[in-house]
Write a protein that holds these residues in place. Structure first.
Motif, short mmCIF file in Angstrom:
data_model
loop_
_atom_site.label_atom_id
_atom_site.label_comp_id
_atom_site.label_asym_id
_atom_site.label_seq_id
_atom_site.Cartn_x
_atom_site.Cartn_y
_atom_site.Cartn_z
N UNK A 167 0.67 -1.06 -0.33
CA UNK A 167 0.13 0.48 0.12
C UNK A 167 0.95 1.27 0.15
N UNK A 168 0.63 1.88 -0.79
CA UNK A 168 0.96 3.31 -0.90
C UNK A 168 0.72 5.00 -0.25
N UNK A 169 0.99 5.17 0.53
CA UNK A 169 0.29 6.75 0.96
C UNK A 169 0.85 7.96 0.24
N UNK A 170 0.42 8.46 -0.24
CA UNK A 170 0.90 9.30 -1.83
C UNK A 170 0.13 10.76 -1.11
N UNK A 171 1.21 11.47 -1.03
CA UNK A 171 0.79 12.89 -0.85
C UNK A 171 0.31 13.96 -2.06
N UNK A 172 -0.49 14.62 -3.05
CA UNK A 172 -0.67 15.04 -3.54
C UNK A 172 -0.57 17.06 -3.10
N UNK A 173 0.24 17.58 -3.45
CA UNK A 173 0.26 19.22 -3.59
C UNK A 173 0.29 19.92 -4.80
N UNK A 174 -1.06 20.89 -5.61
CA UNK A 174 -1.50 21.26 -5.86
C UNK A 174 0.05 22.45 -6.29
N UNK A 175 0.60 22.83 -7.13
CA UNK A 175 1.78 23.94 -7.31
C UNK A 175 1.15 25.37 -8.23
N UNK A 176 0.89 26.20 -7.53
CA UNK A 176 0.70 27.17 -7.38
C UNK A 176 1.82 28.35 -7.86
N UNK A 177 0.97 29.14 -9.23
CA UNK A 177 2.59 29.74 -10.06
C UNK A 177 2.00 31.08 -11.01
N UNK A 178 2.21 31.26 -11.13
CA UNK A 178 2.23 32.38 -12.95
C UNK A 178 2.12 31.35 -13.51
N UNK A 179 3.12 30.89 -13.62
CA UNK A 179 2.96 29.66 -15.28
C UNK A 179 3.01 28.31 -14.32
N UNK A 180 1.73 27.98 -13.64
CA UNK A 180 1.69 27.29 -13.41
C UNK A 180 0.17 26.52 -13.80
N UNK A 181 -0.55 24.91 -13.89
CA UNK A 181 -2.39 25.13 -13.63
C UNK A 181 -2.87 24.88 -12.63
N UNK A 182 -2.06 24.25 -11.39
CA UNK A 182 -2.32 24.35 -10.57
C UNK A 182 -2.10 22.60 -10.20
N UNK A 183 -2.20 21.43 -11.12
CA UNK A 183 -2.14 20.53 -11.46
C UNK A 183 -0.97 19.76 -9.82
N UNK A 184 -1.33 18.57 -9.45
CA UNK A 184 -0.43 17.86 -8.16
C UNK A 184 0.24 17.35 -9.15
N UNK A 185 1.59 17.21 -8.76
CA UNK A 185 2.89 16.35 -9.71
C UNK A 185 3.17 15.33 -8.48
N UNK A 186 3.10 16.00 -7.38
CA UNK A 186 3.35 15.03 -6.27
C UNK A 186 3.81 16.04 -4.79
N UNK A 187 4.39 15.66 -4.44
CA UNK A 187 4.06 16.09 -2.24
C UNK A 187 5.03 17.21 -2.12
N UNK A 188 5.45 17.26 -3.25
CA UNK A 188 6.58 18.75 -2.80
C UNK A 188 7.76 18.09 -2.77
N UNK A 189 8.43 16.99 -2.89
CA UNK A 189 9.18 16.49 -2.76
C UNK A 189 9.68 14.87 -3.51
N UNK A 190 9.17 14.22 -3.14
CA UNK A 190 8.46 12.94 -3.94
C UNK A 190 7.90 13.10 -5.26
N UNK A 191 8.09 13.25 -6.33
CA UNK A 191 7.20 12.88 -7.56
C UNK A 191 5.98 11.95 -7.59
N UNK A 192 4.83 11.95 -7.83
CA UNK A 192 3.47 10.76 -7.95
C UNK A 192 4.48 9.53 -8.32
N UNK A 193 4.87 9.91 -10.09
CA UNK A 193 5.09 9.08 -11.06
C UNK A 193 5.80 7.98 -9.90
N UNK A 194 7.18 8.62 -9.37
CA UNK A 194 7.98 7.79 -7.78
C UNK A 194 7.62 7.18 -7.06
N UNK A 195 6.31 7.99 -6.55
CA UNK A 195 6.11 7.13 -5.39
C UNK A 195 4.53 6.34 -5.64
#
Length: 195
Positions: A167-195
């Protein structure tokens, strides 16, 4: 951890009377998740092959040093484990373990002198055996979290115990910024694909 779990089992239940200890659950966060997962795979020769193309039997050195390396490179899945829960674990590495952070880690993290001396002795006594002696002598925990680490490739290719549920517990934190669409790609340290 492998030795600690075996010792714990032999102290708590030397005759294997308690069935619940045949179904241990390991929970690990970040690198602890990788260590937990390592308890449930068979190494074959995959981990040794990250160090050398030569047969292990060619290795020369103090018997206790050779034995330590053998235990680290060759192992079987722990049959007492039935479930592994990982939390924010970089199963394919983390891009935060890059050249800069690895360089900094080597400046601030000092490996145990005895461990380095043992590894250096084995390398010195076995010229031409190790294709990647740096893994033995200089690697820190940050080095081992790099997506380029050969340890990840060995781990991903190693067969897992069919008894174990993961079982994996994976964090998703949306990235916010001028050039970001807010899509969550990971928890800020571990990329979703790696988790």
């Amino acid at each position: 951890m492998r030795e600690d779990l075996a010792q714990l089992r032999s102290e708590l239940d030397p005759r294997h009377d308690y069935e619940s200890l045949d179904n241990m659950v390991l929970v690990g966060h970040s690198m602890g998740g990788l260590v937990s997962r390592m308890q449930t795979i068979d190494s074959g020769e995959r981990f040794w092959r990250t160090l050398s193309d030569e047969p292990f039997e060619k290795l020369r050195g103090e018997p206790q040093d050779v034995q330590k390396l053998k235990q680290a490179a060759f192992f079987k899945a722990n049959s007492d484990i039935s479930r592994v829960v990982t939390i924010a674990t970089p199963h394919r590495g983390s891009n935060y373990a890059n050249d800069t952070t690895r360089w900094l880690a080597r400046r601030f993290i000092k490996l145990p002198t005895m461990m380095v001396a043992t590894a250096q002795d084995l390398v010195n006594q076995n010229p031409g055996i190790f294709q990647n002696a740096d893994l033995l002598i200089n690697s820190t925990s940050i080095d081992s979290l790099s997506p380029e680490s050969p340890v990840f490739q060995a781990m991903l290719r190693s067969p897992k115990s069919s008894k174990v549920k993961y079982h994996n517990i994976v964090g998703l934190v949306p990235t916010r910024g001028w050039f970001s669409d807010g899509e969550a790609t990971g928890d800020g340290v571990v990329d979703f694909k790696s988790a």
